[in-house]
Design a protein around this motif. Structure first.
Motif, PDB file in Angstrom:
ATOM      1  N   LYS A  21       0.852  -1.183   0.000  1.00  0.00           N
ATOM      2  CA  LYS A  21       0.000   0.000   0.000  1.00  0.00           C
ATOM      3  C   LYS A  21       0.888   1.233   0.000  1.00  0.00           C
ATOM      4  O   LYS A  21       2.028   1.199   0.490  1.00  0.00           O
ATOM      5  CB  LYS A  21      -0.949   0.008   1.193  1.00  0.00           C
ATOM      6  CG  LYS A  21      -0.244   0.011   2.547  1.00  0.00           C
ATOM      7  CD  LYS A  21      -1.236  -0.126   3.676  1.00  0.00           C
ATOM      8  CE  LYS A  21      -0.514  -0.278   5.015  1.00  0.00           C
ATOM      9  NZ  LYS A  21      -1.439  -0.476   6.114  1.00  0.00           N
ATOM     10  N   ALA A  24      -3.813   9.107   4.432  1.00  0.00           N
ATOM     11  CA  ALA A  24      -4.368   8.274   3.364  1.00  0.00           C
ATOM     12  C   ALA A  24      -3.548   7.005   3.200  1.00  0.00           C
ATOM     13  O   ALA A  24      -2.343   6.994   3.446  1.00  0.00           O
ATOM     14  CB  ALA A  24      -4.389   9.053   2.049  1.00  0.00           C
ATOM     15  N   GLU A  25      -4.233   5.944   2.797  1.00  0.00           N
ATOM     16  CA  GLU A  25      -3.586   4.684   2.430  1.00  0.00           C
ATOM     17  C   GLU A  25      -4.261   4.184   1.165  1.00  0.00           C
ATOM     18  O   GLU A  25      -5.488   4.189   1.069  1.00  0.00           O
ATOM     19  CB  GLU A  25      -3.736   3.637   3.539  1.00  0.00           C
ATOM     20  CG  GLU A  25      -2.991   3.985   4.798  1.00  0.00           C
ATOM     21  CD  GLU A  25      -3.073   2.896   5.860  1.00  0.00           C
ATOM     22  OE1 GLU A  25      -3.696   1.838   5.598  1.00  0.00           O
ATOM     23  OE2 GLU A  25      -2.520   3.105   6.949  1.00  0.00           O
ATOM     24  N   CYS A  26      -3.453   3.771   0.205  1.00  0.00           N
ATOM     25  CA  CYS A  26      -3.977   3.298  -1.075  1.00  0.00           C
ATOM     26  C   CYS A  26      -3.424   1.909  -1.352  1.00  0.00           C
ATOM     27  O   CYS A  26      -2.209   1.742  -1.500  1.00  0.00           O
ATOM     28  CB  CYS A  26      -3.565   4.268  -2.177  1.00  0.00           C
ATOM     29  SG  CYS A  26      -4.082   3.762  -3.823  1.00  0.00           S
TER      30      CYS A  26
END
Length: 178
Positions: free
Chosen positions: A144, A159-161
């Motif tokens: 991530k 944020a984490e993607c």
């Protein structure tokens, strides 16, 4: 490669957690923990005026906002691990003036990449921007992208993607504007 490149996390032979915990199997050694030294250089003579060991947890892969000041920086970003050496599981933000450090620990079986600093458009100071790092889960083989607001790094990621399982395991990173 036939026009394609990829990463097969399920079948990789390299275990970053095992490698860093036990050292290289070929010699049974474990590397010593990294240390951070701060150098002051005379810009007229280009000679080292001072070298100081920074009293901070073991940290490596240094980066800073290189677009802000010609020679003096107040903040440093790096990667660390409580045991001292790779694979790193922590992102460290260090104030080079006070030696105060803020640590984000990704947790057991997690490997962080070298943090990247991305300045905000029209920044007002050198800390005005974002910190980014890829975090790889050594057990699930997923990755991530994690993002922090640099000024409030101590508050944790904003944020984490998820990058999925076919994302290459990486250690180093950099950000370059257009």
């Amino acid at each position: 490669f036939g026009g394609e490149m990829g990463f097969d996390g399920e079948n990789q032979q390299f275990s970053p957690i095992e490698w860093g915990s036990t050292g290289l199997a070929s010699n049974g050694a474990q590397s010593p923990p990294p240390r951070l030294d701060q150098f002051t250089i005379d810009t007229e003579t280009f000679r080292v005026k001072r070298k100081e060991r920074v009293p901070v947890i073991p940290v490596d892969m240094p980066i800073f906002n290189g677009d802000t000041k010609p020679c003096k920086y107040s903040y440093f970003l790096g990667a660390s691990r409580p045991e001292g050496w790779f694979p790193f599981r922590q992102i460290v933000k260090l104030n080079l003036n006070t030696h105060e450090s803020i640590v984000y620990d990704a947790g057991d079986d997690q490997v962080v990449s070298e943090p990247m600093f991305v300045p905000r458009q029209n920044p007002t100071d050198e800390d005005d921007g974002f910190v980014m790092s890829f975090v790889h889960d050594a057990l699930s083989k997923n990755a991530k992208l994690v993002v922090w607001e640099s000024r409030s790094f101590q508050e944790g990621p904003i944020a984490e993607c998820s990058m999925g399982e076919l994302f290459p395991w990486t250690v180093h990173g950099s950000f370059c504007q257009d």
